[in-house]
Design an enzyme around this catalytic site. Structure first.
Site, PDB file in Angstrom:
ATOM      1  N   GLY A 159       0.795  -1.240   0.010  1.00 19.24           N
ATOM      2  CA  GLY A 159      -0.015  -0.116   0.000  1.00 19.24           C
ATOM      3  C   GLY A 159       0.822   1.207  -0.083  1.00 19.24           C
ATOM      4  O   GLY A 159       1.905   1.152  -0.293  1.00 19.24           O
ATOM      5  N   LEU A 205       0.180   3.720  -2.138  1.00 23.11           N
ATOM      6  CA  LEU A 205       0.593   3.393  -3.642  1.00 23.11           C
ATOM      7  C   LEU A 205       1.277   4.639  -4.059  1.00 23.11           C
ATOM      8  O   LEU A 205       1.065   6.013  -3.852  1.00 23.11           O
ATOM      9  CB  LEU A 205      -0.614   3.186  -4.482  1.00 23.11           C
ATOM     10  CG  LEU A 205      -1.388   1.984  -3.944  1.00 23.11           C
ATOM     11  CD1 LEU A 205      -2.752   1.756  -5.020  1.00 23.11           C
ATOM     12  CD2 LEU A 205      -0.511   0.661  -3.920  1.00 23.11           C
ATOM     13  N   HIS A 259       3.644   1.543  -8.361  1.00 24.75           N
ATOM     14  CA  HIS A 259       2.712   0.495  -8.327  1.00 24.75           C
ATOM     15  C   HIS A 259       1.605   0.640  -9.310  1.00 24.75           C
ATOM     16  O   HIS A 259       1.227  -0.282  -9.806  1.00 24.75           O
ATOM     17  CB  HIS A 259       1.925   0.733  -6.899  1.00 24.75           C
ATOM     18  CG  HIS A 259       2.789   0.628  -5.558  1.00 24.75           C
ATOM     19  ND1 HIS A 259       2.955   1.618  -4.634  1.00 24.75           N
ATOM     20  CD2 HIS A 259       3.528  -0.570  -5.187  1.00 24.75           C
ATOM     21  CE1 HIS A 259       3.668   1.271  -3.683  1.00 24.75           C
ATOM     22  NE2 HIS A 259       4.103  -0.308  -4.120  1.00 24.75           N
ATOM     23  N   GLN A 293       7.646  -9.724   7.222  1.00 23.73           N
ATOM     24  CA  GLN A 293       8.794  -9.273   6.462  1.00 23.73           C
ATOM     25  C   GLN A 293       9.749  -8.225   7.128  1.00 23.73           C
ATOM     26  O   GLN A 293      10.704  -7.852   6.372  1.00 23.73           O
ATOM     27  CB  GLN A 293       8.326  -9.039   4.981  1.00 23.73           C
ATOM     28  CG  GLN A 293       7.505  -7.705   4.570  1.00 23.73           C
ATOM     29  CD  GLN A 293       7.002  -7.847   3.239  1.00 23.73           C
ATOM     30  OE1 GLN A 293       6.151  -8.560   2.680  1.00 23.73           O
ATOM     31  NE2 GLN A 293       7.869  -7.025   2.395  1.00 23.73           N
ATOM     32  N   GLN A 304      10.788  -4.560 -10.425  1.00 24.60           N
ATOM     33  CA  GLN A 304      12.190  -4.810 -10.863  1.00 24.60           C
ATOM     34  C   GLN A 304      12.945  -4.175  -9.827  1.00 24.60           C
ATOM     35  O   GLN A 304      14.046  -4.407  -9.341  1.00 24.60           O
ATOM     36  CB  GLN A 304      12.643  -4.306 -12.042  1.00 24.60           C
ATOM     37  CG  GLN A 304      14.198  -4.561 -12.231  1.00 24.60           C
ATOM     38  CD  GLN A 304      14.976  -3.822 -13.513  1.00 24.60           C
ATOM     39  OE1 GLN A 304      14.230  -3.782 -14.625  1.00 24.60           O
ATOM     40  NE2 GLN A 304      15.937  -3.373 -13.163  1.00 24.60           N
ATOM     41  N   SER A 315       7.440   3.805  -1.306  1.00 21.33           N
ATOM     42  CA  SER A 315       6.573   4.102  -0.172  1.00 21.33           C
ATOM     43  C   SER A 315       7.598   4.557   0.740  1.00 21.33           C
ATOM     44  O   SER A 315       7.154   5.682   1.600  1.00 21.33           O
ATOM     45  CB  SER A 315       5.794   3.074   0.335  1.00 21.33           C
ATOM     46  OG  SER A 315       5.111   2.494  -0.862  1.00 21.33           O
ATOM     47  N   ARG A 316       8.777   4.252   0.856  1.00 21.50           N
ATOM     48  CA  ARG A 316       9.670   4.758   2.114  1.00 21.50           C
ATOM     49  C   ARG A 316      10.259   6.103   1.725  1.00 21.50           C
ATOM     50  O   ARG A 316      10.934   6.576   2.725  1.00 21.50           O
ATOM     51  CB  ARG A 316      10.823   3.533   2.476  1.00 21.50           C
ATOM     52  CG  ARG A 316      10.151   2.314   2.987  1.00 21.50           C
ATOM     53  CD  ARG A 316      11.400   1.620   3.461  1.00 21.50           C
ATOM     54  NE  ARG A 316      10.812   0.498   4.518  1.00 21.50           N
ATOM     55  CZ  ARG A 316      10.716  -0.939   3.956  1.00 21.50           C
ATOM     56  NH1 ARG A 316      10.801  -1.176   2.989  1.00 21.50           N
ATOM     57  NH2 ARG A 316      10.105  -1.689   4.948  1.00 21.50           N
TER      58      ARG A 316
HETATM   59  P1  AMP Z   1       5.731  -2.659  -1.783  1.00 22.86           P
HETATM   60  O1  AMP Z   1       4.521  -1.822  -1.621  1.00 22.86           O
HETATM   61  O2  AMP Z   1       7.078  -1.792  -1.666  1.00 22.86           O
HETATM   62  O3  AMP Z   1       5.899  -3.743  -1.041  1.00 22.86           O
HETATM   63  O4  AMP Z   1       5.849  -3.019  -3.499  1.00 22.86           O
HETATM   64  C1  AMP Z   1       5.064  -3.665  -4.086  1.00 22.86           C
HETATM   65  C2  AMP Z   1       5.216  -4.291  -5.455  1.00 22.86           C
HETATM   66  O5  AMP Z   1       5.600  -2.711  -6.018  1.00 22.86           O
HETATM   67  C3  AMP Z   1       6.725  -4.814  -5.504  1.00 22.86           C
HETATM   68  O6  AMP Z   1       6.558  -5.881  -6.540  1.00 22.86           O
HETATM   69  C4  AMP Z   1       7.593  -3.695  -5.786  1.00 22.86           C
HETATM   70  O7  AMP Z   1       8.621  -4.346  -6.450  1.00 22.86           O
HETATM   71  C5  AMP Z   1       6.792  -2.969  -6.573  1.00 22.86           C
HETATM   72  N1  AMP Z   1       7.526  -1.751  -6.675  1.00 22.86           N
HETATM   73  C6  AMP Z   1       7.942  -1.024  -5.784  1.00 22.86           C
HETATM   74  N2  AMP Z   1       8.735   0.436  -6.082  1.00 22.86           N
HETATM   75  C7  AMP Z   1       8.516   0.398  -7.461  1.00 22.86           C
HETATM   76  C8  AMP Z   1       9.131   1.200  -8.411  1.00 22.86           C
HETATM   77  N3  AMP Z   1       9.529   2.453  -8.143  1.00 22.86           N
HETATM   78  N4  AMP Z   1       8.680   0.856  -9.836  1.00 22.86           N
HETATM   79  C9  AMP Z   1       7.863  -0.194 -10.228  1.00 22.86           C
HETATM   80  N5  AMP Z   1       7.430  -1.282  -9.252  1.00 22.86           N
HETATM   81  C10 AMP Z   1       7.824  -0.813  -7.969  1.00 22.86           C
END
Ligand code: AMP
Length: 287
Positions: A31, A33, A37, A61, A148, A186-187
């Protein structure tokens, strides 16, 4: 767009969609987003009839002392953004339902989970593979899209899917970046002032490494030295690792003689941990 919080309702919905012959696509997230995302949702939309997004800040995690408590959360905003990107179902389960108090089953991809990120976050990937397995059983997708940006995660998920014979196609979509090159995360909301401008050095170091390879450099010690030099210009950045490794086995590469290879970097700015990577493909290495 439908919002589902109940696990059984999600499973029955997936069963019904499958009986109707729909191809279900899935984008798991924690989330808060951002445009990265939303890119994954669009990629999923192109491949599938139904797009399911999950929003779940997965406690399993996060390691002890990590940012589980302060991880940003805004499910209503997530829902509005997901709808704008063509999502059909947003699945927002409760932690107590995902992990009943006496749950004792874990999914672990040995070996790959211990390298690179695993050295700094020893329980992280076990938490990821456990929750992704659970979510695959609940959402029952035909295909799932990962970013990626978290390349080691994507490699480990692919291995898990192969080893456990999940009948799910895994797609890896490119990293979405801010204008200065910082990979969206998100961080990034944790970063303030000079920390935010310093953060762009990660992607600059990766670009310099790519340029060195395109210019003919094959010795990874030289490539890493170029990256370290660039990082040295931002003393507030504390490097965890910069590495060149095989895109499937994650094994460290000393001399680049085949493609694709991953150049990856992980660093901390204050309490914020950032990761980024680039994949060097055959065209760059053969040129
Ligand atoms: P997260 O919410 O950070 O756990 O990420 C959820 C999904 O979004 C994971 O498959 C991440 O690799 C992907 N994701 C996170 N940041 C990016 C980004 N800047 N560009 C594309 N995909 C991302």
């Amino acid at each position: 767009m439908q919002r589902i919080t109940d696990i059984q309702e999600m499973q029955r919905t997936a069963d019904r969609l499958r009986i109707e012959g729909k191809r279900i696509g899935f984008v798991p997230t924690m989330g808060f987003l951002h445009a990265g995302h939303l890119d994954l949702l669009r990629v999923c939309r192109e491949q599938c009839d139904i797009v399911v997004l999950s929003v779940f800040v997965n406690p399993a995690q996060f390691g002890k002392g990590e940012d589980f408590g302060r991880y940003p959360r805004d499910p209503d905003r997530d829902e509005a953004l997901a709808a704008s990107a063509g999502c059909d179902i947003v699945f927002i389960p409760n932690s107590e339902d995902i992990y009943p108090p006496d749950a004792s089953t874990r999914v672990e991809v040995e070996g790959l989970s211990e390298l690179w990120e695993g050295r700094f976050r020893p329980t992280h990937f076990r938490g990821v593979t456990t929750v992704v397995s659970l979510l695959f059983h609940i959402v029952k997708p035909h295909c799932a899209v990962f970013g990626q940006k978290d390349i080691q995660q994507a490699v480990i998920i692919r291995r898990m899917v192969r080893d456990l014979h999940f009948d799910i196609e895994i797609i890896v979509a490119p990293t979405r970046r801010e204008n200065d090159g910082l990979a969206m995360s998100s961080r990034n909301t944790y970063l303030a002032g000079s920390g935010r401008s310093d953060a762009a050095v990660l992607s600059r170091a990766l670009r310099l490494a790519e340029q060195a390879i395109a210019g003919g450099e094959r010795n990874t010690a030289m490539i890493l030295a170029i990256m370290h030099d660039e990082l040295a210009g931002s003393p507030d950045i504390k490097l965890d690792y910069a590495a060149v490794f095989d895109a499937e086995t994650l094994e460290e590469i000393i001399v680049i003689d085949k493609a694709p290879v991953v150049i990856a970097i992980a660093a901390r700015i204050g309490n914020t941990r950032l990761i980024d990577n680039t994949i060097v493909k055959g065209e760059t290495i053969e040129s």
